[in-house]
Scaffold this motif. Structure first.
Motif, short mmCIF file in Angstrom:
data_model
loop_
_atom_site.label_atom_id
_atom_site.label_comp_id
_atom_site.label_asym_id
_atom_site.label_seq_id
_atom_site.Cartn_x
_atom_site.Cartn_y
_atom_site.Cartn_z
N LEU A 1 33.57 36.53 42.93
CA LEU A 1 33.64 36.49 41.48
C LEU A 1 34.49 37.65 40.98
CD1 LEU A 1 32.65 35.39 38.73
CD2 LEU A 1 30.67 36.92 38.98
N SER A 2 35.49 37.34 40.20
CA SER A 2 36.34 38.40 39.66
C SER A 2 35.80 38.88 38.32
CB SER A 2 37.77 37.90 39.49
OG SER A 2 37.84 36.92 38.47
N GLU B 1 36.79 36.59 35.54
CA GLU B 1 35.95 35.40 35.36
C GLU B 1 34.69 35.75 34.57
OE1 GLU B 1 36.43 32.44 39.05
OE2 GLU B 1 36.03 34.50 39.67
N ASP C 1 33.50 34.30 30.59
CA ASP C 1 32.29 33.51 30.40
C ASP C 1 31.84 33.64 28.94
OD1 ASP C 1 29.72 32.40 30.33
OD2 ASP C 1 29.30 32.99 32.40
N GLU D 1 36.35 42.62 42.79
CA GLU D 1 35.64 41.35 42.96
C GLU D 1 34.15 41.66 43.13
OE1 GLU D 1 37.65 39.55 46.27
OE2 GLU D 1 38.92 38.36 44.94
N HIS E 1 27.39 32.00 40.49
CA HIS E 1 28.75 31.83 41.03
C HIS E 1 28.72 31.87 42.56
CE1 HIS E 1 33.13 32.32 41.36
NE2 HIS E 1 32.84 33.14 42.35
#
Length: 513
Positions: free
Chosen positions: A15-16, A19, A23, A41, A139
């Motif tokens: 998950l970066s 990202e 959200d 990450e 995620h």
């Protein structure tokens, strides 16, 4: 090799921070450390209000805190964040709220985050920390599910390829499509059997050192080389014994699905074993032809007809015999697979074979039977294979004594025959024949003259010239030798015994040195 490779699977996608920021349910804000966002990450999320939480973390976390014990000065904030970064923390998220210590990110914390190079996020008042941690682990769960789905799809694709007519190439092609990795299968002599991309020989050369290092490990053999921006792997193939090698190549940064590599090794091994099973009928046919040719010499026309019937070219042949006390059948199968033009049979605990004369038979046996005793016959016409095979059997006995593979040419000498007898019998024979010369007044002179005379084929003039004496002197010495030994040097039989005694004495001395 294979630079244009589509990557279908990117391993467990992390998950970066980008990202997380995207959200809409979380409404996070990035307030510092923008330059480090691309390299960050998130692997997990953790909540801590400790002054130094680093020792309690594993690395890769997004650390959530309300800043309850946040230092009140810039230096303290900098040390706090530097400690987190050293522990492997990827980003810090500060919770804001009217009843919390901070309603906005303090300037000292923002400046410290920019200096340390650690992304700093803020969590707005209505969003609880549990929502952020759930988002992170959701995620991860989705990524793990995608990995499992991909693995199952890939396994089905590889299985479908394995049961299709494509053989080794079909399996490698399916693996290439799913993973983007180049695959090459080579036999035990390093010859390419199948390749998903051109350039299998180049990959074999690149992994030559690794192959040499693990060759003796059998089915447990495996090696990985990561250098020059490439990841190259080597795996042994086979069910009960090593049959071939799998070579894999990809960019070093390309993620690797290890379970798929294991499936690939298993399916390729099954395909190779299937080939061995299909060749059992061919092995029996060729063994029968070898049985016929081994009995006695036959007309070349007849031999050619037999060879052609089992797919062997009508050319001069060379035989070999290899000791295989425990696994003769397996070795015979390996030789027949590796040498497609060979005749192979098993006689007790010995594997006998015949190959076209141009085959590098010593090289093949050095690779496949390097630690076994082996004898090799000379090249002969097809109808005379029995002669070469008889030589190979005799050379096998010499190989067991000398500890190396023995071509028939190497044992076609009296020296090797004599050294096989032993020092004591040799000395006894030499002393019995040459004893009268040993006891003579001019012993050394007579023995040297006898040696030179025999080396010049019993011819007076050349022998006298070699000794730099007159011909009459040479005759006088020969007369003395005949008188003392009781043997006539104009007799082929007597000359041979004297020559053999001289060679036996030399061989006895060499064996005791």
């Amino acid at each position: 090799m294979g630079e244009n490779r589509p990557i279908v699977f990117d391993n467990l996608s992390m998950l970066s921070i980008a990202e997380l920021l995207a959200d809409p349910d979380l409404r996070l804000s990035l307030v510092a450390g923008q330059d480090a966002v691309q390299d960050s990450e998130i692997e997990a999320a953790a909540v801590s209000e400790l002054a130094r939480p680093g020792p309690w973390l594993q690395g890769g976390e997004l650390l959530l805190t309300i800043g309850l014990l946040l230092p009140g000065d810039f230096d303290g904030c900098r040390d706090y964040l530097a400690d987190l970064k050293a522990a492997g923390v990827r980003a810090v998220a500060l919770g804001l709220g009217g009843d919390l210590p901070h309603q906005c990110a303090p300037r000292r914390l923002i400046d410290a985050a920019d200096e340390v190079g650690l992304p700093l996020l803020t969590v707005p008042d209505p969003v609880p920390f549990i929502a952020v941690t759930k988002a992170v682990f959701a995620h991860r769960a989705r990524a793990e599910r995608r990995e499992l789905e991909w693995a199952l799809q890939t396994q089905r694709a590889l299985t479908a390829a394995a049961v299709s007519p494509g053989g080794l190439l079909g399996i490698l092609a399916a693996h290439r499509t799913a993973t983007g990795r180049t695959g090459v299968v080579i036999d035990l002599l390093g010859r390419v059997l199948a390749e998903s991309d051109p350039g299998g020989d180049e990959l074999s050369v690149a992994l030559a050192d690794q192959l040499t290092a693990v060759r003796d490990h059998g089915l447990a053999a495996a090696a990985v080389d990561i250098s020059g921006g490439r990841r190259r792997e080597l795996h042994g193939l086979g069910a009960r014994r090593l049959r071939a090698w799998l070579l894999l190549d990809s960019p070093a940064e390309m993620p690797v699905a290890q379970q798929i590599t294991g499936d690939l090794v298993s399916l390729l091994s099954l395909e190779i074993e299937r080939r061995h099973g299909l060749d059992s009928g061919q092995r029996r046919g060729r063994a029968q032809v070898l049985d016929r040719l081994a009995r006695a010499t036959v007309d070349d026309v007849v031999a050619a007809r037999w060879l052609t019937a089992v797919g062997v070219p009508d050319v001069d042949l060379r035989a070999a015999a290899v000791a295989a006390p425990q696994d003769a059948d397996d070795l015979a199968a390996d030789l027949l697979i590796t040498l497609p033009d060979a005749l192979v049979r098993v006689v007790d605990d010995v594997v006998e074979l015949a190959v076209p004369r141009g085959t590098d038979l010593p090289g093949v046996l050095g690779t496949l039977a390097g630690h076994r005793a082996a004898g090799i016959g000379i090249g002969v016409r097809p109808g005379a294979l029995a002669v070469s095979l008889r030589q190979a059997r005799s050379a096998l006995a010499a190989s067991r004594v000398n500890g190396r593979h023995m071509p028939a040419e190497d044992i076609a000498s009296s020296r090797l025959l004599l050294t096989a007898v032993g020092a004591e019998p040799l000395s006894a024979f030499a002393d019995a024949v040459l004893g009268p010369l040993d006891a003579a007044d001019r012993s050394a002179e007579l023995l040297h003259s006898l040696t030179v005379f025999l080396e010049n084929n019993g011819q007076w003039a050349p022998a006298a010239a070699a000794l730099q004496v007159h011909r009459h002197t040479m005759r006088n010495r020969v007369d003395a030798i005949e008188r003392l030994t009781g043997r006539r040097l104009d007799s082929v039989h007597d000359r041979h015994e004297l020559w053999l005694a001289l060679r036996a004495r030399d061989a006895a001395r060499m064996s005791t040195d």
